[in-house]
Design a protein around this motif. Structure first.
Motif, PDB file in Angstrom:
ATOM      1  N   TYR A  69       0.842  -1.208   0.000  1.00 13.56           N
ATOM      2  CA  TYR A  69       0.000   0.000   0.000  1.00 13.56           C
ATOM      3  C   TYR A  69       0.871   1.251   0.000  1.00 13.56           C
ATOM      4  CZ  TYR A  69      -3.906   3.071   1.137  1.00 13.56           C
ATOM      5  OH  TYR A  69      -4.874   4.059   1.108  1.00 13.56           O
ATOM      6  N   ARG A  70       0.447   2.229  -0.795  1.00 11.31           N
ATOM      7  CA  ARG A  70       1.142   3.517  -0.862  1.00 11.31           C
ATOM      8  C   ARG A  70       0.230   4.589  -0.275  1.00 11.31           C
ATOM      9  NH1 ARG A  70       0.277   7.078  -4.662  1.00 11.31           N
ATOM     10  NH2 ARG A  70      -0.610   5.449  -6.011  1.00 11.31           N
ATOM     11  N   ASP A  71       0.695   5.269   0.773  1.00  8.81           N
ATOM     12  CA  ASP A  71      -0.162   6.266   1.426  1.00  8.81           C
ATOM     13  C   ASP A  71      -0.115   7.595   0.690  1.00  8.81           C
ATOM     14  OD1 ASP A  71       2.183   7.555   2.123  1.00  8.81           O
ATOM     15  OD2 ASP A  71       2.131   6.937   4.224  1.00  8.81           O
ATOM     16  N   GLN A  72      -0.758   8.614   1.282  1.00  8.06           N
ATOM     17  CA  GLN A  72      -0.898   9.907   0.610  1.00  8.06           C
ATOM     18  C   GLN A  72       0.456  10.574   0.382  1.00  8.06           C
ATOM     19  OE1 GLN A  72      -3.655  12.455   2.606  1.00  8.06           O
ATOM     20  NE2 GLN A  72      -3.770  13.938   0.946  1.00  8.06           N
ATOM     21  N   ARG A  95       5.463   3.489   1.073  1.00  8.61           N
ATOM     22  CA  ARG A  95       4.949   2.134   0.850  1.00  8.61           C
ATOM     23  C   ARG A  95       5.079   1.299   2.113  1.00  8.61           C
ATOM     24  NH1 ARG A  95       7.042   3.562  -4.070  1.00  8.61           N
ATOM     25  NH2 ARG A  95       5.711   3.098  -5.878  1.00  8.61           N
ATOM     26  N   ARG A 112      -9.064  -0.065   9.274  1.00  3.66           N
ATOM     27  CA  ARG A 112      -8.517   0.996   8.445  1.00  3.66           C
ATOM     28  C   ARG A 112      -9.234   1.012   7.098  1.00  3.66           C
ATOM     29  NH1 ARG A 112      -6.856   2.695  12.491  1.00  3.66           N
ATOM     30  NH2 ARG A 112      -4.708   3.257  13.076  1.00  3.66           N
ATOM     31  N   PHE A 167      -8.630   1.709   3.028  1.00  2.00           N
ATOM     32  CA  PHE A 167      -7.565   1.736   2.026  1.00  2.00           C
ATOM     33  C   PHE A 167      -8.138   2.167   0.680  1.00  2.00           C
ATOM     34  CE2 PHE A 167      -6.467  -1.433   5.200  1.00  2.00           C
ATOM     35  CZ  PHE A 167      -5.147  -1.114   5.514  1.00  2.00           C
ATOM     36  N   ARG A 174      -4.596   2.979  -4.462  1.00  2.00           N
ATOM     37  CA  ARG A 174      -3.273   3.030  -3.848  1.00  2.00           C
ATOM     38  C   ARG A 174      -2.769   1.644  -3.429  1.00  2.00           C
ATOM     39  NH1 ARG A 174      -4.281   8.311  -0.015  1.00  2.00           N
ATOM     40  NH2 ARG A 174      -4.164   9.889  -1.666  1.00  2.00           N
TER      41      ARG A 174
END
Length: 462
Positions: free
Chosen positions: A154-157, A161, A191, A193, A197
């Motif tokens: 997962y790549r956040d804002q 990663r 959470r 997701f 992303r």
């Protein structure tokens, strides 16, 4: 009376009869000739109604989706068309294709005028905000259906990663994005997701420990504002607190996989509540002082739920259905009669009659007066009539009674204690592939394989 109205009345009449009903009875109820009735049944089958049977034997309408033209108003048609077109534009490729096929099926059973309205709807779906999608949503949807953990990248804002194990339980489709709701093992909390992303997703092959509907309920509770608990909402909390207390109490399952405890194992998997399993050995730990304090009979299955101890498989199934109503294993109130009747029929007359038969006892007329089960042949005939033409033993939904009755029928046919009959095979075929049952059977298969490897033999009852 128009033919469309007559077909609709016939369908409603078939729905009222849960067992096969003769053509003569149907014709009398509808006030038509037998010849007309046969033509109308053929017409119902042609538009997708699952009517089983034939002349001279009777007819029964199987549960299923049937969309007769009569039930659609103009606004209902527009709602169906708009909803399916939205899915076609906003969902993933798999759902988009399915939506198109569903729309074609609906159109196929509509009369000409309504079909034209469906295809010529003035309600359109505009272009959405498209983002590149690295992972097909079908992978995420499959994981939710199978209640499987996913390993994702997962790549956040901020572009950072991370690798995570998640338990996905829902996908929300918004105009601008798609959100996956899941329990995150890394954060130890629920959470959200962004699907665009998620750069990679792979099924772990591991089932998450709670059922999906339990996860969804917990997740939704995390979304409630604090004001929900304020006095401005005058909602009684006593029953809710009791239910929550039951869910938090430890649930211990005492079992041996080569015993009737397999019934309770299936039931626990259907309930979806976390439980601890204690496997006991015949003649040793099963007769230990510690376990005799739980069940003085020294037999399995048994459960301990907080301070409550329940023994006997039928009683445990009934208790779990009551203790965890969110699992949906209790029937509607009008079906409770059949529910209790057949649950305890299987635990009483059926269990005793099959055991006596298997042990080689043949009941004399005097014995029949003394034993509560009656003749084996009578028990089998009564049970066959009870399940004939029915998907479930009590009402229109799967219940704890199906776990218990189905287990006895499935095992009885497998091990030869119950004769194979079409009624039993049809009923069991609708139950045996439930994921919860397959999980319990896999555990039994592993235990049997381990036992075979050790060269040991143990009883298969207790």
């Amino acid at each position: 009376m128009s033919r469309t109205t007559r077909l609709f009345d016939l369908m409603q009449t078939l729905r009222r009869h849960r067992r096969p009903v003769s053509g003569t009875v149907l014709a009398d109820e509808l006030g038509v000739s037998l010849r007309t009735l046969y033509r109308d049944i053929a017409a119902l089958k042609a538009i997708g109604a699952e009517v089983e049977g034939e002349a001279g034997l009777g007819y029964v309408l199987k549960p299923g989706l049937l969309l007769p033209p009569l039930i659609f108003s103009e606004e209902e048609l527009e709602a169906v068309a708009l909803g399916l077109k939205w899915v076609g534009k906003r969902a993933d490729d798999g759902l988009a294709v399915a939506a198109g096929e569903a729309l074609a099926k609906v159109a196929a059973v509509l009369p000409g005028e309504q079909r034209h309205r469906l295809e010529d709807s003035a309600l359109l779906i505009g272009p959405g905000w498209e983002r590149p999608q690295a992972v097909d949503l079908q992978i995420l949807r499959q994981a939710i259906r199978d209640e499987q953990k996913l390993e994702i990248t997962y790549r956040d804002q901020q572009g950072r990663r991370s690798s995570r194990i998640i338990w996905p339980c829902a996908i929300a489709f918004f105009e601008s994005t798609r959100i996956v709701a899941a329990w995150c093992e890394l954060r130890e909390a629920y959470r959200h997701f962004r699907a665009d992303r998620i750069e990679a997703a792979e099924a772990t092959g591991q089932r998450y420990p709670r059922r999906r509907h339990v996860l969804q309920k917990e997740w939704l509770q995390t979304l409630l504002p604090c004001s929900v608990t304020a006095t401005v909402y005058p909602v009684p909390t006593s029953s809710r607190e009791k239910e929550q207390s039951k869910m938090e109490q430890e649930l211990v399952f005492y079992t041996n996989p080569l015993s009737r405890a397999g019934i309770v194992h299936w039931m626990l998997e259907e309930v979806g509540q976390p439980y601890r399993m204690e496997v006991l050995e015949f003649g040793t730990s099963m007769k230990s002082p510690e376990y005799l304090a739980v069940n003085p009979m020294g037999k399995v299955p048994a459960i301990r739920h907080g301070d409550t101890v329940v023994t006997e498989a039928a009683a445990i199934c009934a208790y779990l259905a009551e203790a965890f109503p969110q699992a949906g294993l209790l029937p509607s109130p009008e079906a409770r009669g059949d529910y209790f009747r057949w649950l305890f029929f299987a635990a009483g007359p059926m269990e005793m009659a099959l055991s006596l038969k298997h042990a080689g006892f043949s009941l004399t007329p005097e014995h029949e007066l003394q034993f509560g089960c009656g003749k084996y042949e009578t028990v089998v005939e009564t049970l066959a009539n009870a399940v004939a033409g029915r998907k479930y033993i009590a009402g229109d939904t799967f219940t704890a009674a199906d776990v218990y009755v189905g287990s006895h029928i499935g095992w009885g046919m497998q091990f030869g204690t119950l004769e194979r009959r079409p009624e039993f095979e049809a009923y069991w075929a609708g139950l045996k592939d439930r994921p919860a049952n397959r999980r319990s059977e896999a555990f039994i298969a592993e235990a049997m394989a381990a036992q075979a490897g050790a060269g040991n033999e143990q009883p298969t009852t207790s």
